[in-house]
Design an enzyme around this catalytic site. Structure first.
Site, PDB file in Angstrom:
ATOM      1  N   ARG A   1      -4.592  18.993  -6.319  1.00  0.00           N
ATOM      2  CA  ARG A   1      -5.055  19.876  -5.053  1.00  0.00           C
ATOM      3  C   ARG A   1      -5.854  20.877  -5.905  1.00  0.00           C
ATOM      4  O   ARG A   1      -6.808  21.635  -5.466  1.00  0.00           O
ATOM      5  CB  ARG A   1      -4.032  20.352  -4.601  1.00  0.00           C
ATOM      6  CG  ARG A   1      -2.861  21.217  -5.401  1.00  0.00           C
ATOM      7  CD  ARG A   1      -1.928  22.035  -4.617  1.00  0.00           C
ATOM      8  NE  ARG A   1      -1.004  22.963  -5.265  1.00  0.00           N
ATOM      9  CZ  ARG A   1      -1.429  24.144  -5.779  1.00  0.00           C
ATOM     10  NH1 ARG A   1      -2.571  24.778  -5.588  1.00  0.00           N
ATOM     11  NH2 ARG A   1      -0.403  24.758  -6.644  1.00  0.00           N
TER      12      ARG A   1
ATOM     13  N   HIS B   1     -11.677  23.991 -10.603  1.00  0.00           N
ATOM     14  CA  HIS B   1     -12.261  25.072 -10.936  1.00  0.00           C
ATOM     15  C   HIS B   1     -12.381  25.412 -12.589  1.00  0.00           C
ATOM     16  O   HIS B   1     -11.442  25.129 -13.517  1.00  0.00           O
ATOM     17  CB  HIS B   1     -11.624  26.329 -10.281  1.00  0.00           C
ATOM     18  CG  HIS B   1      -9.868  26.258 -10.436  1.00  0.00           C
ATOM     19  ND1 HIS B   1      -9.300  25.500  -9.538  1.00  0.00           N
ATOM     20  CD2 HIS B   1      -9.113  26.808 -11.388  1.00  0.00           C
ATOM     21  CE1 HIS B   1      -8.183  25.618  -9.945  1.00  0.00           C
ATOM     22  NE2 HIS B   1      -7.974  26.287 -11.053  1.00  0.00           N
TER      23      HIS B   1
ATOM     24  N   ALA C   1      -3.941  31.389 -17.131  1.00  0.00           N
ATOM     25  CA  ALA C   1      -3.656  32.009 -15.979  1.00  0.00           C
ATOM     26  C   ALA C   1      -2.396  31.886 -15.260  1.00  0.00           C
ATOM     27  O   ALA C   1      -2.005  30.933 -14.902  1.00  0.00           O
ATOM     28  CB  ALA C   1      -5.048  31.957 -14.809  1.00  0.00           C
TER      29      ALA C   1
ATOM     30  N   ARG D   1       0.947  -1.147   0.122  1.00  0.00           N
ATOM     31  CA  ARG D   1       0.031   0.015  -0.143  1.00  0.00           C
ATOM     32  C   ARG D   1       0.816   1.410   0.084  1.00  0.00           C
ATOM     33  O   ARG D   1       0.364   2.353   0.342  1.00  0.00           O
ATOM     34  CB  ARG D   1      -0.956   0.115   1.110  1.00  0.00           C
ATOM     35  CG  ARG D   1      -1.905  -1.047   1.078  1.00  0.00           C
ATOM     36  CD  ARG D   1      -2.940  -0.915   2.315  1.00  0.00           C
ATOM     37  NE  ARG D   1      -2.491  -1.459   3.658  1.00  0.00           N
ATOM     38  CZ  ARG D   1      -2.300  -2.446   4.358  1.00  0.00           C
ATOM     39  NH1 ARG D   1      -2.813  -3.692   3.328  1.00  0.00           N
ATOM     40  NH2 ARG D   1      -1.817  -3.041   5.340  1.00  0.00           N
TER      41      ARG D   1
ATOM     42  N   CYS E   1       0.396  21.221  -9.027  1.00  0.00           N
ATOM     43  CA  CYS E   1      -1.085  21.390  -9.014  1.00  0.00           C
ATOM     44  C   CYS E   1      -1.548  19.640  -8.797  1.00  0.00           C
ATOM     45  O   CYS E   1      -2.452  19.153  -7.718  1.00  0.00           O
ATOM     46  CB  CYS E   1      -1.613  21.881 -10.201  1.00  0.00           C
ATOM     47  SG  CYS E   1      -1.509  23.449 -10.347  1.00  0.00           S
TER      48      CYS E   1
END
Length: 318
Positions: A221, A262, A317, A181, A201
């Protein structure tokens, strides 16, 4: 035509548009955002490169191979005409004492709003890219993005100065102890966030072996749904294929888990255009080599029967 990969992605877009929260963000662009979501892609059904807009497999593959090689300099990417990371390296350069051109402050926003400035920006970026490609000393200084993905995957450094190759270690673990694991690779190194052009990211991924198949789960994230996520899906699907081949396994699922998912406010028209399109059947991936994952080149990969709608441009961006 039914395409489970497009359907899953479109469903996420529609859910964010329907129930997302409007938020300010680091780039001051503004987003509509959902926190916490998961997509599952059965890689036995094809390769998940979206078909409702053209996504460049070459850009996806060369960026991933750049990570795998442990490289952090955009010179490798530019040799494949891959411009994904240019803005972050360029920003470091134009903020330095070595830059003597026109003022490039806030070039990301100004280039979108001021046509005259945009021409200056494109000219300065062109000169920057040419120097990165042709001047190794300049590339070493201004092409490097710091301790981003490739560095963390292949050369994680602890507080005592010890170096650790996470990716190579995980592949060895999969071969020798498939039920572990602990098949985890992390790009999120808190002590080095400030030395990265852009903090990761897509922060951590884990492999899971089941009945001779390799599954991969990514935790991301921060997810730019329109520009970034189509690349991220294809990139980690490709990684799963490459690691599976290295370990003598078949591919299973790619599971994509999101934190802040987003859509930027200036991507709304582009998203609606994409959602209005019908899907094509998914393509297939072929790996035309028995080389090690660490030696594979873009030319060893082949995408078969990829049919898509045209690409849709949208501003990044920074």
């Amino acid at each position: 035509m039914y395409n489970p990969f497009d359907e899953a992605y479109h469903g996420l877009c529609e859910e964010i548009l329907e129930i997302g929260n409007r938020r300010d963000d680091r780039t001051h662009t503004g987003t509509i955002s959902k926190f916490g979501h998961q997509l599952r892609f059965d890689l036995t059904k094809g390769f998940p490169l979206l078909t409702t807009k053209k996504v460049s497999f070459k850009l996806v593959a060369t960026e991933l191979l750049w990570f795998i090689k442990g490289d952090t300099n955009i010179q490798y990417l530019l040799k494949y005409n891959n411009n994904i990371w240019n803005e972050w390296a360029f920003e470091n350069y134009v903020q330095s004492d070595d830059y003597h051109g026109p003022d490039m402050t806030d070039f990301g926003h100004r280039s979108q709003q001021d046509p005259e400035f945009n021409e200056q920006y494109k000219e300065e970026m062109k000169k920057f890219k040419e120097r990165i490609l042709n001047d190794d000393a300049f590339a070493k200084k201004y092409g490097n993005l710091g301790n981003v993905y490739g560095k963390q995957w292949r050369d994680w450094e602890d507080k005592n100065g010890n170096h650790y190759d996470q990716l190579k270690s995980v592949i060895q673990q999969i071969k020798t102890n498939p039920n572990s694991r602990r098949h985890i690779v992390s790009a999120w190194n808190p002590t080095e966030i400030d030395s990265m052009a852009l903090p990761p990211c897509h922060t951590m991924f884990q492999f899971y072996v089941q009945e001779g198949k390799l599954n991969c789960q990514l935790y991301q994230r921060s997810a730019d749904i329109f520009l970034g996520v189509p690349f991220n899906i294809a990139s980690y699907a490709l990684l799963t294929h490459l690691v599976a081949k290295e370990c003598g396994l078949e591919v299973g699922e790619f599971i994509h888990t999101f934190g802040d998912a987003h859509i930027y406010s200036n991507h709304m028209d582009a998203i609606h255009t994409q959602l209005s399109r019908d899907s094509y059947l998914p393509p297939q991936l072929k790996i035309n080599t028995d080389k090690s994952i660490f030696d594979i080149n873009y030319e060893d990969l082949e995408l078969i029967n990829y049919e898509s709608h045209p690409a849709i441009k949208a501003p990044i961006a920074v």
